[in-house]
Design an enzyme around this catalytic site. Structure first.
Site, PDB file in Angstrom:
ATOM      1  N   CYS A   1     -10.006  10.496   1.660  1.00 10.05           N
ATOM      2  CA  CYS A   1      -9.123   9.535   2.482  1.00 10.05           C
ATOM      3  C   CYS A   1      -8.015   9.633   1.240  1.00 10.05           C
ATOM      4  CB  CYS A   1      -9.476   8.494   2.878  1.00 10.05           C
ATOM      5  SG  CYS A   1      -8.241   7.422   3.198  1.00 10.05           S
TER       6      CYS A   1
ATOM      7  N   ASN B   1       1.183   0.729  12.025  1.00 13.63           N
ATOM      8  CA  ASN B   1       0.747   1.873  12.919  1.00 13.63           C
ATOM      9  C   ASN B   1      -0.781   1.735  13.171  1.00 13.63           C
ATOM     10  OD1 ASN B   1       3.623   2.289  13.318  1.00 13.63           O
ATOM     11  ND2 ASN B   1       3.311   3.960  11.277  1.00 13.63           N
TER      12      ASN B   1
ATOM     13  N   HIS C   1     -12.497   0.788   2.911  1.00 16.88           N
ATOM     14  CA  HIS C   1     -12.548   2.178   3.807  1.00 16.88           C
ATOM     15  C   HIS C   1     -12.624   1.511   5.520  1.00 16.88           C
ATOM     16  CE1 HIS C   1     -10.547   5.623   5.131  1.00 16.88           C
ATOM     17  NE2 HIS C   1     -11.701   5.645   6.065  1.00 16.88           N
TER      18      HIS C   1
ATOM     19  N   GLY D   1       1.379   6.789  16.091  1.00 14.59           N
ATOM     20  CA  GLY D   1       1.983   7.082  14.897  1.00 14.59           C
ATOM     21  C   GLY D   1       1.265   6.653  13.395  1.00 14.59           C
TER      22      GLY D   1
ATOM     23  N   HIS E   1       3.191  -1.702   6.777  1.00 15.22           N
ATOM     24  CA  HIS E   1       4.620  -0.639   5.732  1.00 15.22           C
ATOM     25  C   HIS E   1       4.952  -2.421   5.178  1.00 15.22           C
ATOM     26  CE1 HIS E   1       3.600   3.513   6.712  1.00 15.22           C
ATOM     27  NE2 HIS E   1       3.423   3.633   7.288  1.00 15.22           N
TER      28      HIS E   1
ATOM     29  N   HIS F   1      -3.190   0.130   6.861  1.00 13.84           N
ATOM     30  CA  HIS F   1      -2.061   0.040   6.039  1.00 13.84           C
ATOM     31  C   HIS F   1      -0.917  -1.006   6.378  1.00 13.84           C
ATOM     32  CE1 HIS F   1      -1.460   4.334   7.171  1.00 13.84           C
ATOM     33  NE2 HIS F   1      -0.021   3.851   7.651  1.00 13.84           N
TER      34      HIS F   1
ATOM     35  N   HIS G   1      -6.442   5.616   7.108  1.00 11.99           N
ATOM     36  CA  HIS G   1      -6.882   4.173   5.879  1.00 11.99           C
ATOM     37  C   HIS G   1      -6.026   3.080   6.173  1.00 11.99           C
ATOM     38  CE1 HIS G   1      -8.517   2.781   2.162  1.00 11.99           C
ATOM     39  NE2 HIS G   1      -7.472   0.986   2.611  1.00 11.99           N
TER      40      HIS G   1
ATOM     41  N   ASP H   1       5.283   3.854  -1.413  1.00 13.38           N
ATOM     42  CA  ASP H   1       5.408   5.198  -0.293  1.00 13.38           C
ATOM     43  C   ASP H   1       5.952   6.325  -1.108  1.00 13.38           C
ATOM     44  OD1 ASP H   1       4.811   5.226   3.394  1.00 13.38           O
ATOM     45  OD2 ASP H   1       5.737   6.582   2.031  1.00 13.38           O
TER      46      ASP H   1
HETATM   47  P1  5GP Z   1       1.421   5.414   8.877  1.00 10.65           P
HETATM   48  O1  5GP Z   1       2.331   7.245   9.615  1.00 10.65           O
HETATM   49  O2  5GP Z   1      -0.003   6.782   8.665  1.00 10.65           O
HETATM   50  O3  5GP Z   1       1.359   4.608   9.401  1.00 10.65           O
HETATM   51  O4  5GP Z   1       2.040   5.769   7.379  1.00 10.65           O
HETATM   52  C1  5GP Z   1       1.878   7.023   6.331  1.00 10.65           C
HETATM   53  C2  5GP Z   1       2.433   6.835   5.374  1.00 10.65           C
HETATM   54  O5  5GP Z   1       1.547   6.727   3.766  1.00 10.65           O
HETATM   55  C3  5GP Z   1       4.077   7.794   5.331  1.00 10.65           C
HETATM   56  O6  5GP Z   1       5.118   6.500   5.413  1.00 10.65           O
HETATM   57  C4  5GP Z   1       3.637   8.619   3.918  1.00 10.65           C
HETATM   58  O7  5GP Z   1       4.941   8.746   3.318  1.00 10.65           O
HETATM   59  C5  5GP Z   1       2.827   7.565   3.039  1.00 10.65           C
HETATM   60  N1  5GP Z   1       2.045   8.448   2.181  1.00 10.65           N
HETATM   61  C6  5GP Z   1       1.036   9.710   2.293  1.00 10.65           C
HETATM   62  N2  5GP Z   1       0.558  10.303   1.254  1.00 10.65           N
HETATM   63  C7  5GP Z   1       0.380   9.469   0.629  1.00 10.65           C
HETATM   64  C8  5GP Z   1       0.361   9.308  -0.769  1.00 10.65           C
HETATM   65  O8  5GP Z   1       0.313  10.206  -1.473  1.00 10.65           O
HETATM   66  N3  5GP Z   1       1.009   8.879  -1.995  1.00 10.65           N
HETATM   67  C9  5GP Z   1       2.304   7.594  -1.213  1.00 10.65           C
HETATM   68  N4  5GP Z   1       2.299   6.765  -2.111  1.00 10.65           N
HETATM   69  N5  5GP Z   1       2.209   7.476   0.324  1.00 10.65           N
HETATM   70  C10 5GP Z   1       1.463   8.945   0.947  1.00 10.65           C
HETATM   71 ZN    ZN Z   2      -9.710   5.115   2.775  1.00 11.51          ZN
END
Ligand code: 5GP
Ligand code: ZN
Length: 116
Positions: A8, A90, A50, A96, A105, A103, A101, A34
C-alpha cells in the site's frame, strides 16, 4: 485487517519508505500534501493503521476518525486557508477511491481549483 499492507502506497509513506511533504504526525494520524493537488492547498489525512475504506470502519475506529475530522480546522488555518475549504472521502470503486487506504482530502485556497 492488519495494521499495515506492504503493497500500500500510504502504508509506505507511514513507514518512511517513500517521501511525502508531511503536515502533521502523531501516534495514530499522518497528514501530508497530495502529490497531484486540485487546489492551492490539498492535503490528505490518513489513519496510520491500514483501513481500506469507510466500508471497513468499525466502532473502534470512531475515535481516530473523529480526531482526523477535528484536526482539519487547525491544519487549514496553519496552511493559510482563510476563506473555507472542502473535505472529501471517496469510498470504493464507484466512490472514485483510487488509493485503497482510507483517507480524507481537504481542499482550500483561492479558486479557481483544477477540480472539485
Ligand atoms: P482517491 O482518489 O483515492 O480519493 O485519492 C487518492 C489521492 O492520493 C490522489 O489525489 C492522489 O494524487 C494522491 N496520491 C496518490 N499517490 C500518492 C503519493 O505517493 N504521494 C502523495 N503525496 N499523494 C498521492
Ligand atoms: Zn495502507
Amino acid at each position: 485487517m492488519s495494521a499495515s499492507d506492504p503493497n500500500c502506497v500510504f502504508c509506505k509513506i507511514v513507514a518512511g519508505q517513500i517521501p511525502a511533504k508531511k503536515v502533521h504526525e502523531d501516534d495514530e494520524i499522518l497528514v501530508f500534501h497530495d502529490i497531484n493537488p486540485w487546489a492551492p492547498v490539498h492535503i490528505l489525512l490518513i489513519p496510520k493503521q491500514h483501513i481500506v475504506s469507510m466500508v471497513d470502519v468499525r466502532p473502534e475506529h470512531a475515535p481516530v476518525l473523529g480526531r482526523m475530522m477535528a484536526l482539519v480546522p487547525q491544519l487549514m488555518r496553519d496552511l493559510g486557508v482563510t476563506d473555507g475549504y472542502r473535505q472529501v472521502i471517496n469510498t470504493g470503486r464507484d466512490g472514485g477511491q483510487e488509493v485503497m487506504h482510507l483517507h480524507m482530502h481537504a481542499f482550500g485556497g483561492p479558486r479557481p481549483w483544477k477540480r472539485g
